[in-house]
Write a protein that holds these residues in place. Structure first.
Motif, PDB file in Angstrom:
ATOM      1  N   ARG A   1      -7.670   8.650   7.818  1.00 61.51           N
ATOM      2  CA  ARG A   1      -6.501   8.341   6.998  1.00 61.51           C
ATOM      3  C   ARG A   1      -6.771   8.703   5.544  1.00 61.51           C
ATOM      4  O   ARG A   1      -7.841   8.451   5.015  1.00 61.51           O
ATOM      5  N   PHE A   2      -5.743   9.286   4.917  1.00 64.85           N
ATOM      6  CA  PHE A   2      -5.798   9.653   3.509  1.00 64.85           C
ATOM      7  C   PHE A   2      -4.615   9.027   2.785  1.00 64.85           C
ATOM      8  O   PHE A   2      -3.465   9.194   3.220  1.00 64.85           O
ATOM      9  N   ASP A   3      -4.875   8.311   1.705  1.00 65.11           N
ATOM     10  CA  ASP A   3      -3.807   7.852   0.822  1.00 65.11           C
ATOM     11  C   ASP A   3      -3.315   9.087   0.077  1.00 65.11           C
ATOM     12  O   ASP A   3      -4.126   9.897  -0.374  1.00 65.11           O
ATOM     13  N   ILE A   4      -2.001   9.207  -0.037  1.00 62.81           N
ATOM     14  CA  ILE A   4      -1.458  10.436  -0.618  1.00 62.81           C
ATOM     15  C   ILE A   4      -0.458  10.164  -1.733  1.00 62.81           C
ATOM     16  O   ILE A   4       0.166   9.108  -1.793  1.00 62.81           O
ATOM     17  N   GLU A   5      -0.340  11.152  -2.574  1.00 65.05           N
ATOM     18  CA  GLU A   5       0.781  11.271  -3.487  1.00 65.05           C
ATOM     19  C   GLU A   5       1.691  12.302  -2.851  1.00 65.05           C
ATOM     20  O   GLU A   5       1.224  13.222  -2.173  1.00 65.05           O
TER      21      GLU A   5
ATOM     22  N   SER B   1       0.846  -1.187   0.000  1.00 63.94           N
ATOM     23  CA  SER B   1       0.000   0.000   0.000  1.00 63.94           C
ATOM     24  C   SER B   1       0.885   1.243   0.000  1.00 63.94           C
ATOM     25  O   SER B   1       1.997   1.233   0.495  1.00 63.94           O
ATOM     26  N   GLY B   2       0.363   2.295  -0.581  1.00 63.94           N
ATOM     27  CA  GLY B   2       1.143   3.510  -0.738  1.00 63.94           C
ATOM     28  C   GLY B   2       1.221   4.320   0.536  1.00 63.94           C
ATOM     29  O   GLY B   2       0.689   3.951   1.581  1.00 63.94           O
ATOM     30  N   PRO B   3       1.873   5.466   0.443  1.00 57.79           N
ATOM     31  CA  PRO B   3       2.010   6.327   1.617  1.00 57.79           C
ATOM     32  C   PRO B   3       0.664   6.908   2.040  1.00 57.79           C
ATOM     33  O   PRO B   3      -0.242   7.068   1.225  1.00 57.79           O
ATOM     34  N   TRP B   4       0.560   7.228   3.332  1.00 55.75           N
ATOM     35  CA  TRP B   4      -0.669   7.804   3.854  1.00 55.75           C
ATOM     36  C   TRP B   4      -0.342   8.770   4.981  1.00 55.75           C
ATOM     37  O   TRP B   4       0.743   8.739   5.554  1.00 55.75           O
ATOM     38  N   VAL B   5      -1.305   9.628   5.245  1.00 57.82           N
ATOM     39  CA  VAL B   5      -1.254  10.518   6.401  1.00 57.82           C
ATOM     40  C   VAL B   5      -2.570  10.361   7.151  1.00 57.82           C
ATOM     41  O   VAL B   5      -3.567   9.884   6.593  1.00 57.82           O
ATOM     42  N   GLU B   6      -2.551  10.768   8.405  1.00 61.10           N
ATOM     43  CA  GLU B   6      -3.767  10.737   9.218  1.00 61.10           C
ATOM     44  C   GLU B   6      -3.982  12.119   9.821  1.00 61.10           C
ATOM     45  O   GLU B   6      -3.039  12.754  10.294  1.00 61.10           O
ATOM     46  N   LEU B   7      -5.224  12.553   9.786  1.00 62.22           N
ATOM     47  CA  LEU B   7      -5.582  13.874  10.277  1.00 62.22           C
ATOM     48  C   LEU B   7      -6.911  13.767  11.012  1.00 62.22           C
ATOM     49  O   LEU B   7      -7.900  13.304  10.427  1.00 62.22           O
ATOM     50  N   ASN B   8      -6.914  14.129  12.297  1.00 67.27           N
ATOM     51  CA  ASN B   8      -8.115  14.034  13.140  1.00 67.27           C
ATOM     52  C   ASN B   8      -8.770  12.659  13.050  1.00 67.27           C
ATOM     53  O   ASN B   8      -9.984  12.536  12.964  1.00 67.27           O
TER      54      ASN B   8
ATOM     55  N   PHE C   1       2.198  11.011   9.977  1.00 64.35           N
ATOM     56  CA  PHE C   1       2.739  10.371   8.785  1.00 64.35           C
ATOM     57  C   PHE C   1       2.724   8.867   8.941  1.00 64.35           C
ATOM     58  O   PHE C   1       3.117   8.344   9.986  1.00 64.35           O
ATOM     59  N   GLY C   2       2.309   8.170   7.888  1.00 66.71           N
ATOM     60  CA  GLY C   2       2.403   6.724   7.843  1.00 66.71           C
ATOM     61  C   GLY C   2       3.698   6.306   7.180  1.00 66.71           C
ATOM     62  O   GLY C   2       4.510   7.151   6.778  1.00 66.71           O
ATOM     63  N   PRO C   3       3.899   4.977   7.031  1.00 62.75           N
ATOM     64  CA  PRO C   3       5.098   4.490   6.337  1.00 62.75           C
ATOM     65  C   PRO C   3       5.146   5.055   4.913  1.00 62.75           C
ATOM     66  O   PRO C   3       4.115   5.269   4.288  1.00 62.75           O
ATOM     67  N   GLY C   4       6.330   5.306   4.444  1.00 62.43           N
ATOM     68  CA  GLY C   4       6.485   5.810   3.087  1.00 62.43           C
ATOM     69  C   GLY C   4       6.538   7.323   3.010  1.00 62.43           C
ATOM     70  O   GLY C   4       6.768   7.879   1.939  1.00 62.43           O
ATOM     71  N   VAL C   5       6.320   8.007   4.128  1.00 59.65           N
ATOM     72  CA  VAL C   5       6.425   9.460   4.145  1.00 59.65           C
ATOM     73  C   VAL C   5       7.707   9.793   4.911  1.00 59.65           C
ATOM     74  O   VAL C   5       7.881   9.356   6.052  1.00 59.65           O
ATOM     75  N   ALA C   6       8.592  10.538   4.277  1.00 56.67           N
ATOM     76  CA  ALA C   6       9.880  10.868   4.884  1.00 56.67           C
ATOM     77  C   ALA C   6       9.682  11.563   6.226  1.00 56.67           C
ATOM     78  O   ALA C   6       8.955  12.547   6.304  1.00 56.67           O
ATOM     79  N   GLN C   7      10.313  11.042   7.240  1.00 53.65           N
ATOM     80  CA  GLN C   7      10.252  11.641   8.572  1.00 53.65           C
ATOM     81  C   GLN C   7      11.424  12.612   8.725  1.00 53.65           C
ATOM     82  O   GLN C   7      12.557  12.258   8.441  1.00 53.65           O
ATOM     83  N   PRO C   8      11.140  13.843   9.161  1.00 50.01           N
ATOM     84  CA  PRO C   8      12.240  14.817   9.322  1.00 50.01           C
ATOM     85  C   PRO C   8      13.181  14.434  10.444  1.00 50.01           C
ATOM     86  O   PRO C   8      12.890  13.680  11.297  1.00 50.01           O
TER      87      PRO C   8
END
Length: 151
Positions: free
Chosen positions: A35-39, A25-32, A144-151
């Motif tokens: 979860r949203f699959d993101i580009e 599965s692709g990268p995702w973010v979560e807000l409130n 941030f979910g897996p696949g999103v660069a963590q600062p």
């Protein structure tokens, strides 16, 4: 191959295929809590193109723009065909500004900018109305979910 072994082999192959799909599965973010699959747009060319020329975006999808440094940001809707919520987040991934229900624009370089009210590093574009549906307020945390660069 005996029938029992064939069934076992098919079941094992099916489980491996499903496990591969789940981990792919692709990268995702979560807000409130949603979860949203993101580009991800993390270079100048991707950020410039953004969501241009698209006629639709699934309700549970979005685009995350990652900037090299936290700074004032301004986005526009040039050649963007779908209304969006533009959400600005700082280095700590806290919501610092939002532009809700931003309309499409076909005016080319005459499309107006939609600036952040505070410096931001991450910008999340979602379908218009998501910010209201999520009852977003300043300070909401973007996870941030897996696949999103963590600062």
């Amino acid at each position: 191959m005996r029938p029992h072994f064939r069934q076992t082999a098919l079941l094992s192959a099916s489980l491996l295929l499903l496990a591969g799909c789940a981990s792919a599965s692709g990268p995702w973010v979560e807000l409130n809590g949603k979860r949203f699959d993101i580009e991800i747009a993390d270079d100048d060319a991707e950020r410039a193109r953004g969501l241009m020329f698209r006629d639709a975006m699934d309700a549970d999808h979005g685009m995350l723009f990652i900037h090299d440094v936290q700074a004032p940001q301004a986005y526009w809707m040039k050649n963007t065909r779908i209304p969006l919520d533009i959400l600005y987040f700082d280095d700590a991934r806290k919501l610092v500004s939002m532009q809700r229900d931003v309309p499409p624009c076909s005016l080319g370089d005459r499309c107006p900018p939609y600036p952040s009210a505070a410096p931001a590093r991450y910008v999340l574009e979602l379908n218009a109305g998501q910010a209201q549906a999520l009852k977003l307020e300043t300070g909401a945390e973007l996870k941030f979910g897996p696949g999103v660069a963590q600062p």
